[in-house]
Design an enzyme around this catalytic site. Structure first.
Site, PDB file in Angstrom:
ATOM      1  N   GLY A 266       0.818  -1.197   0.000  1.00  0.00           N
ATOM      2  CA  GLY A 266       0.000   0.000   0.000  1.00  0.00           C
ATOM      3  C   GLY A 266       0.853   1.249   0.000  1.00  0.00           C
ATOM      4  O   GLY A 266       2.083   1.193   0.073  1.00  0.00           O
ATOM      5  N   GLY A 268       2.231   4.895   1.505  1.00  0.00           N
ATOM      6  CA  GLY A 268       2.406   5.600   2.762  1.00  0.00           C
ATOM      7  C   GLY A 268       3.755   5.353   3.393  1.00  0.00           C
ATOM      8  O   GLY A 268       4.618   4.649   2.861  1.00  0.00           O
ATOM      9  N   ASN A 269       3.939   5.969   4.557  1.00  0.00           N
ATOM     10  CA  ASN A 269       5.228   5.960   5.220  1.00  0.00           C
ATOM     11  C   ASN A 269       5.640   4.568   5.679  1.00  0.00           C
ATOM     12  O   ASN A 269       6.797   4.165   5.526  1.00  0.00           O
ATOM     13  CB  ASN A 269       5.195   6.910   6.418  1.00  0.00           C
ATOM     14  CG  ASN A 269       6.479   7.699   6.548  1.00  0.00           C
ATOM     15  OD1 ASN A 269       6.995   8.185   5.547  1.00  0.00           O
ATOM     16  ND2 ASN A 269       7.000   7.820   7.748  1.00  0.00           N
ATOM     17  N   GLU A 291      -0.109  -1.967  -6.974  1.00  0.00           N
ATOM     18  CA  GLU A 291      -0.867  -0.867  -7.582  1.00  0.00           C
ATOM     19  C   GLU A 291       0.022   0.285  -8.005  1.00  0.00           C
ATOM     20  O   GLU A 291      -0.177   0.891  -9.048  1.00  0.00           O
ATOM     21  CB  GLU A 291      -1.876  -0.299  -6.572  1.00  0.00           C
ATOM     22  CG  GLU A 291      -3.027  -1.172  -6.258  1.00  0.00           C
ATOM     23  CD  GLU A 291      -3.913  -0.515  -5.219  1.00  0.00           C
ATOM     24  OE1 GLU A 291      -5.056  -0.956  -5.095  1.00  0.00           O
ATOM     25  OE2 GLU A 291      -3.475   0.441  -4.550  1.00  0.00           O
ATOM     26  N   ILE A 361      -6.879   1.595   9.646  1.00  0.00           N
ATOM     27  CA  ILE A 361      -7.212   2.560  10.681  1.00  0.00           C
ATOM     28  C   ILE A 361      -7.321   1.849  12.023  1.00  0.00           C
ATOM     29  O   ILE A 361      -6.789   2.318  13.028  1.00  0.00           O
ATOM     30  CB  ILE A 361      -8.510   3.301  10.326  1.00  0.00           C
ATOM     31  CG1 ILE A 361      -8.261   4.226   9.124  1.00  0.00           C
ATOM     32  CG2 ILE A 361      -9.042   4.100  11.514  1.00  0.00           C
ATOM     33  CD1 ILE A 361      -9.513   4.871   8.567  1.00  0.00           C
ATOM     34  N   ASN A 381     -10.290   8.087   3.287  1.00  0.00           N
ATOM     35  CA  ASN A 381      -9.931   8.090   1.865  1.00  0.00           C
ATOM     36  C   ASN A 381     -10.760   7.086   1.063  1.00  0.00           C
ATOM     37  O   ASN A 381     -11.390   7.433   0.089  1.00  0.00           O
ATOM     38  CB  ASN A 381      -8.441   7.792   1.685  1.00  0.00           C
ATOM     39  CG  ASN A 381      -7.558   8.861   2.282  1.00  0.00           C
ATOM     40  OD1 ASN A 381      -7.927  10.031   2.316  1.00  0.00           O
ATOM     41  ND2 ASN A 381      -6.394   8.472   2.771  1.00  0.00           N
ATOM     42  N   GLY A 385      -7.387  -0.422  -3.359  1.00  0.00           N
ATOM     43  CA  GLY A 385      -7.220  -1.788  -3.840  1.00  0.00           C
ATOM     44  C   GLY A 385      -6.917  -2.780  -2.742  1.00  0.00           C
ATOM     45  O   GLY A 385      -6.612  -3.949  -3.033  1.00  0.00           O
ATOM     46  N   LYS A 405      -3.565   9.810  17.716  1.00  0.00           N
ATOM     47  CA  LYS A 405      -3.992  10.994  18.474  1.00  0.00           C
ATOM     48  C   LYS A 405      -3.288  11.080  19.829  1.00  0.00           C
ATOM     49  O   LYS A 405      -3.916  11.302  20.869  1.00  0.00           O
ATOM     50  CB  LYS A 405      -5.510  10.993  18.678  1.00  0.00           C
ATOM     51  CG  LYS A 405      -6.321  11.193  17.405  1.00  0.00           C
ATOM     52  CD  LYS A 405      -6.175  12.604  16.850  1.00  0.00           C
ATOM     53  CE  LYS A 405      -7.045  12.804  15.623  1.00  0.00           C
ATOM     54  NZ  LYS A 405      -6.874  14.154  15.026  1.00  0.00           N
TER      55      LYS A 405
END
Length: 502
Positions: A266, A268-269, A291, A361, A381, A385, A405
């Protein structure tokens, strides 16, 4: 020098403002674009200006916007800012677009990426009035070289009543030869995909264009939205280390070959941290069926660790995008860009035994995963995929920090507030705390492993207390829950700003 070598194309060159006038209120429009790559740069902004002018006169003007995935502020952001989008599909990440969705201004259908193009082809989304597609070059024979993403472009070009092409001179001409355009058919007319390895090429290097349906050609010279990756933090590095240790053990146990199996990652970081770890790790001659091409994959190609990567788009930092443009002739020997109905195709993923790794999440104690919604209602978001790969992977992995948070949210909860990936599809969960290998475990066994290995210590005892309570009051022992308390943590956060008990 113009990138347009075809006479019919040259005859249809016009300004973005004039091209945008071809799109009307109520139109369904297929736009190119996937992870901020290959989206149209000029027509959406010109269209947003015309929508705003109509609204200023009290006139209705909204369109349905279909893409490959996320685009950029010049597209999603511009159209959303003027309340110009009635319906959005299949994936987005723009903050303005997200705000309009969560405010109810725009409807949003969060569709699996491999489903989105075929559903347009089947007519599930109604007639496609227009397609606005970025290309790198128009050849003398009228074919077009795709740009830095393919996404659903092949379907939109196939189905749209009107076609608008943006020819972007910023995209490297050496991208020619990197693409592999192959389209699925209607049910009953498809054959098994002839793909057995990530580097297999089965289609064309170009888009075939029906020039009778082309109403405008717009010339641009603008960069993709290339967002720098954040510096790798220790949390992301630790998660990556856990995944690499897990893969190494799978090799030791004989469940993976030494060169692994094709990897999907995926965006991201954390995903980039995994790629950095793979580049520095012991595995050689790796491949990827995924992807997006990220910075870490480019680095792995350069080091020789990654032989070939198949995807549908780039998702690169500015530095990596410049490198790609400068050395596209080299990278096209190692990268295949396909339509997303092929890059995310379940048949190919299952056949090759892809190892999937996606962000989440939250996950619950039984292994269900929420990858789209904050506190059950607010869209972040989209599923993208992740479902295409998770459901069909040889090994499916989800990764996340255990806290969010500042510690007020636990990524491991009694019950997810929104289900995207069920416990039946999720095999491995990894946080900075450790690895929960869920394969072969019953629900109660999974709960024990997830709580012990993945939950943050601040929440571990609360989770144990919940499952003990649920086991005592539940109407069955198989998957113990107290439905009255299952979402108490989420309710507490909404009421007090923290999941922690006072």
């Amino acid at each position: 020098m113009s990138r347009i070598a075809n006479d019919k194309a040259r005859a249809k060159v016009m300004s973005a403002q004039d091209a945008a006038k071809q799109i009307k209120d109520g139109d369904r429009v297929g736009f190119s674009g996937f992870t901020g790559a290959g989206y149209p740069k000029a027509v959406p902004e010109a269209l947003a200006e015309q929508i705003q002018a109509a609204h200023d006169k009290g006139e209705a003007f909204k369109i349905a916007s279909y893409t490959g995935a996320s685009t950029a502020p010049e597209h999603d952001g511009a159209l959303a800012a003027v309340d110009g989008i009635s319906t959005r599909m299949p994936y987005q990440s723009d903050p303005v677009m997200r705000g309009k969705i969560n405010a109810g201004v725009s409807e949003y259908s969060d569709v699996h990426l491999s489903h989105s193009g075929p559903q347009v082809r089947y007519g599930f989304w109604g007639n496609l009035d227009a397609a606005v597609i970025e290309v790198t070059k128009i050849n003398e024979d009228g074919t077009a070289v795709p740009s830095s993403s393919i996404g659903n472009n092949n379907v939109y070009l196939e189905k749209a009543d009107k076609i608008i092409l943006e020819v972007n001179a910023w995209q490297s001409e050496d991208l020619e030869g990197m693409h592999d355009v192959y389209s699925m058919k209607m049910p009953g007319h498809n054959v098994p995909l002839p793909i057995t390895a990530p580097g297999d090429r089965i289609g064309s290097k170009f888009f075939d264009i029906d020039w009778d349906r082309v109403v405008a050609v717009v010339e641009t010279d603008s960069p993709d939205r290339n967002t720098p990756f954040k510096p790798l933090d220790q949390e992301s590095k630790t998660i990556a280390e856990h995944l690499l240790d897990f893969l190494g053990n799978e090799v030791t146990q004989g469940r993976l070959p030494k060169d692994l199996l094709p990897m999907q990652s995926g965006v991201g970081n954390i995903a980039n941290a995994v790629l950095v770890g793979l580049n520095e790790g012991p595995f050689e001659r790796l491949t990827s069926y995924t992807e997006v091409i990220q910075d870490g994959m480019v680095d792995m190609i350069d080091s020789g660790k990654l032989l070939v990567a198949s995807a549908t788009a780039f998702s690169l930092s500015p530095d990596a995008a410049k490198l790609m443009n400068d050395k596209a002739a080299h990278y096209r020997n190692h990268i295949v860009l396909r339509p997303q109905e092929i890059s995310n195709n379940p048949e190919a993923i299952r056949r090759m035994g892809v190892i999937s790794c996606n962000g989440m999440i939250e996950a619950d104690i039984y292994g269900n995963v929420n990858s789209t919604h904050i506190m059950g209602s607010k869209m972040q978001n989209g599923i993208g995929g992740s479902g295409d790969f998770t459901r069909n992977a040889y090994i499916s992995v989800f990764v996340s920090p255990s806290l969010a948070k500042g510690g007020d949210i636990s990524a491991i909860v009694p019950m997810v507030s929104h289900h995207d990936h069920t416990e039946h599809d999720v095999q491995v969960i990894i946080t900075e705390q450790g690895v929960a290998d869920l394969r072969g475990l019953s629900p109660k066994q999974r709960a024990k492993v997830i709580i012990q290995n993945c939950a943050h210590p601040d929440y571990r005892e609360m989770l144990k207390e919940y499952i003990e309570h649920a086991a005592a009051v539940s109407n069955a022992e198989h998957t113990p829950h107290d439905l009255g308390r299952a979402h108490a943590w989420h309710r507490r956060f909404l009421d007090t700003g923290s999941m922690k008990q006072a």
